[in-house]
Design an enzyme around this catalytic site. Structure first.
Site, PDB file in Angstrom:
ATOM      1  N   ASP A 110     -20.592  -2.881   5.605  1.00 45.36           N
ATOM      2  CA  ASP A 110     -20.073  -4.020   5.836  1.00 45.36           C
ATOM      3  C   ASP A 110     -19.449  -4.549   6.860  1.00 45.36           C
ATOM      4  O   ASP A 110     -19.100  -5.668   7.181  1.00 45.36           O
ATOM      5  CB  ASP A 110     -19.723  -4.574   4.648  1.00 45.36           C
ATOM      6  CG  ASP A 110     -18.501  -4.264   3.894  1.00 45.36           C
ATOM      7  OD1 ASP A 110     -17.605  -3.204   4.546  1.00 45.36           O
ATOM      8  OD2 ASP A 110     -18.038  -4.422   2.923  1.00 45.36           O
ATOM      9  N   ASP A 149      -6.990  -1.813  -0.082  1.00 47.84           N
ATOM     10  CA  ASP A 149      -7.850  -1.247  -0.934  1.00 47.84           C
ATOM     11  C   ASP A 149      -7.589  -0.208  -1.633  1.00 47.84           C
ATOM     12  O   ASP A 149      -7.666   0.258  -2.870  1.00 47.84           O
ATOM     13  CB  ASP A 149      -9.583  -1.254  -0.801  1.00 47.84           C
ATOM     14  CG  ASP A 149      -9.982  -2.820  -0.546  1.00 47.84           C
ATOM     15  OD1 ASP A 149      -9.366  -3.530  -0.882  1.00 47.84           O
ATOM     16  OD2 ASP A 149     -10.922  -2.961   0.027  1.00 47.84           O
TER      17      ASP A 149
END
Length: 756
Positions: A73, A448
């Protein structure tokens, strides 16, 4: 990864459809004249973590054993090289950041070496179709007028791009906002298919919104002209069919309730269409789902959802695959099923009975230990992509929000072993890093997954930063004369960070200890305090003895948090820089008064310095984003040596900020960092992302910014999505680059011919 050059040649294209932009050829075999005739050749490599991010689409070649393609992505696309045993990044030569977000990927059903990428990060960014006929070595790029969303919600849908197996120069693309598009010349020109019943909802008014649009395009490989298109937009009908190659269309009646959206589909060799459904486009927020099969010959539907009814767990179904050798063998994956966990379901009788694989699966994450997240690695989340190898029904793979897992035991009864399939994949967003004067040469802060101490760049680190575990590391610092003393701040995805957002280390980032500040005065508007959100940056003095935290009232501690004292003369959240050699000195910019301030007593008090030579307005150096680097950089090897970037122009001080000199103006700088001085020089080497002579690139200066040389090339650009740059204070020439999607890359000057 060797350095090589790729030229950009504009190809003249006759009769280009008015909707399409130019076709650009990328050729790996010729040389591009550089803006700098004395560019320094560098060798580039990745710092290994292994996976780390969302790769929502995985496609096996239907015509060549051992060939697979993967889309991410925000980090480009990859090809699996079975002979080398590694994934090969395919977009590193791209200079347009938007093209690192891959909306869809299509493998040619006739020619194994031909592959297409639909590339575009979001609806406001450029979009293009890329075509390669040599396994991704070179590309033809065609700008297109329809918007994409490779890093938007709904990026797990697909595949939106499909190739007609009976006329493989013909392609269809299902767009998010602007209907269905077709190309008859292998993607060089595109036209909208006005005959398709849905024209698209158009671009959303709110820039943060998107549409699911046409979620997949699937050709039947056995019936010429038969193609299905799914719609993930609100409506009464969500599946459309053409039996004449797209000239005419009709909605397919039947199937699940209209509030369920088709997200992915696949046709088996028996001609049956298996479709997964969700009540949202994901990857978050999905609460219900289903799996249905459609028989085009009979026009009949069958609900084959693994768990039906009101007691079904929250979540939907997204990934779907059918074995090429047996159309009764189908697999589907769940998404957003937090309780108990996302899983893959396997059926050998066309969906009549299902086997929940997570219950009998093991995961060996020893090659990428971070996947255990401080405990035992679970089956995964955001399982949007799922595929069964058409040449080996035992070989299957699925994607998660953090990795790709594969097994060679899909048909095996009993315990099923899975392992990360990530060699060569570095798909992470880097927020910050430091190259200390001692200990490991690199300690990182990731989005993350927290970040790592990198002792061996070829090996995935043994552990993330824990105690506390902060999903995003926003700031890192080290003591210049005590480099094993480090500090960090960060945040999680939750509104409030559990426990504390601050930590310190006495062993160069190998282990960490939580650091807690006194409770601050609550905000009148109810907003959280900066230390509760990761907004409070932390800095350490050169000797490692003082920690300064930018709470509402900045504070220092000289005893590892046992006691604290307020800092005077320093506004909050202006990003403090510690001198790397003189433990008494700290620096910052007081933006309210447009002045540089300094502490001469170890951070307790700040006062204005002359700042001679600086412009009156320093506001361009201000960035309130907690992930932004500090505006002032300090040379790790020299006391009082400071650097400041103002509107792309560098200023340098050698007297603790009292006076500043504007450097040469050959380059407009976006990001920069410092490294060890070149042999015979006494000024830090500079490394920068910037533009010179109309060329945006990575540059190096060894004379204080007077002259610059380009050090990257057209094969190593990574979309120029670069968030942080640093040199190495112990090794001249070494540069570290933190990308937004392609992990950390590092470069070293290529040895001259005949030297080692």
């Amino acid at each position: 990864m060797s350095a090589r050059s790729i030229s950009f040649a504009i190809a003249a294209v006759g009769a280009v459809a008015a909707a399409c932009g130019p076709v650009v050829a990328r050729d790996a075999g010729t040389h591009l004249s550089s803006a700098s005739s004395d560019a320094v050749p560098y060798d580039w490599r990745s710092v290994r973590v292994g996976g780390g991010g969302f790769t929502p689409g995985l496609v096996f070649s239907p015509v060549e054993r051992g060939l697979a393609w993967l889309r991410s992505d925000m980090g480009g696309a990859y090809r699996w090289d079975a002979r080398a045993g590694t994934w090969i990044p395919l977009q590193d030569g791209v200079a347009e950041g938007s093209f690192m977000g891959i909306e869809s990927i299509a493998a040619d059903p006739v020619d194994a070496g031909t592959v297409y990428l639909a590339a575009g990060m979001n609806r406001s960014a450029p979009a293009a179709i890329f075509r390669s006929a040599d396994y991704g070595k070179t590309w033809r790029e065609t700008r297109v007028p329809f918007a994409m969303g490779g890093n938007e919600n709904g990026r797990g849908l697909g595949e939106r791009l499909a190739i007609d197996p009976f006329a493989h120069d013909r392609l269809l693309f299902g767009s998010r906002h602007q209907g269905l598009w077709a190309s008859d010349d292998a993607g060089a020109n595109w036209r909208k298919l006005d005959a398709f019943p849905l024209a698209g909802l158009g671009l959303p008014a709110n820039r943060r919104e998107t549409h699911g649009g046409l979620s997949f395009v699937v050709f039947d490989t056995k019936v010429r002209g038969r193609v299905f298109v799914g719609s993930a937009d609100p409506g009464e009908r969500h599946l459309f069919r053409s039996d004449d190659g797209g000239r005419t269309w009709r909605a397919v009646a039947g199937g699940p309730a209209s509030d369920l959206l088709p997200v992915k589909a696949v046709i088996g060799r028996d001609g049956l269409l298996t479709i997964t459904y969700c009540d949202g486009i994901g990857p978050n927020g999905i609460t219900r789902g289903a799996v249905w099969r459609f028989d085009p010959a009979r026009g009949s539907w069958r609900d084959v959802t693994p768990i039906k009814g009101p007691d079904a767990p929250v979540g939907g179904y997204m990934g779907v695959a059918v074995a090429a050798s047996d159309s009764q063998t189908i697999a589907v994956s769940t998404v957003d099923r937090g309780k108990p966990v996302d899983t893959v379901w396997l059926s050998h009788d066309g969906g009549a009975h299902w086997d929940e694989l997570w219950k009998r699966s093991t995961r060996d994450v020893s090659v990428t230990p971070f996947l255990d997240f401080g405990g035992k690695a679970n089956f995964g989340h955001w399982i949007a992509g799922l595929a069964i190898d058409p040449f080996d029904a035992n070989h299957a793979a699925y994607v998660t929000g953090a990795t790709v897992y594969a097994t060679d035991e899909l048909q095996k009864p009993g315990t099923m072993a899975w392992a990360p399939w990530t060699q060569g994949i570095e798909q992470t967003a880097i927020i910050t890093f430091v190259s200390p004067t001692g200990g490991a040469h690199l300690v990182s802060g990731f989005g993350d997954i927290g970040g790592f101490r990198h002792d061996d760049f070829a090996v995935s680190p043994a552990s993330q930063h824990v105690n506390p575990f902060l999903s995003n590391t926003n700031t890192l610092d080290f003591g210049g004369r005590a480099p094993l003393v480090m500090v960090r701040s960060g945040n999680t995805h939750a509104p409030v960070v559990p426990d504390t957002s601050l930590a310190w280390s006495a062993d160069g980032g190998a282990t960490w200890t939580p650091l807690r500040v006194p409770q601050g005065t609550p905000h009148a508007d109810g907003s959280p305090l900066p230390e509760a959100t990761g907004d409070a940056a932390i800095t350490v003095s050169a000797d490692g003895g003082t920690f300064l935290v930018e709470t509402d009232q900045p504070r220092i501690t000289r005893d590892r948090g046992a006691t604290w004292q307020p800092v005077t003369g320093l506004p909050s959240r202006v990003r403090v820089t510690a001198d790397k050699q003189d433990a008494r000195r700290f620096y910052a910019i007081d933006f309210a008064n447009n002045r540089v301030v300094r502490s001469d007593d170890g951070g307790a008090q700040f006062h204005a310095v002359a700042g001679k030579g600086l412009p009156a307005d320093l506001s361009s150096a201000r960035n309130n984003n907690r992930e932004a680097p500090a505006p002032i950089l300090a040379d790790a090897n020299r006391a009082g040596a400071l650097w400041l970037n103002l509107n792309g122009v560098l200023y340098r001080s050698t007297d603790f900020g009292e006076s500043w000199t504007r450097t040469g103006q050959a380059i407009a700088i976006e990001r920069y960092g410092l490294g060890k001085a070149a042999p015979g020089r006494d000024v830090a080497a500079l490394y920068a992302l910037g533009s010179a002579g109309g060329l945006r690139a990575v540059w190096r200066s060894i004379d204080g910014g007077t002259t610059w040389q380009r050090i990257n090339d057209e094969a190593h650009q990574w979309g120029l999505r670069i968030r942080v740059i640093s040199g190495d204070p112990r090794q001249f020439g070494r540069i570290y680059i933190g990308t937004d999607g392609r992990g950390i890359v590092y470069g070293d000057p290529r040895p001259a011919e005949g030297t080692e």
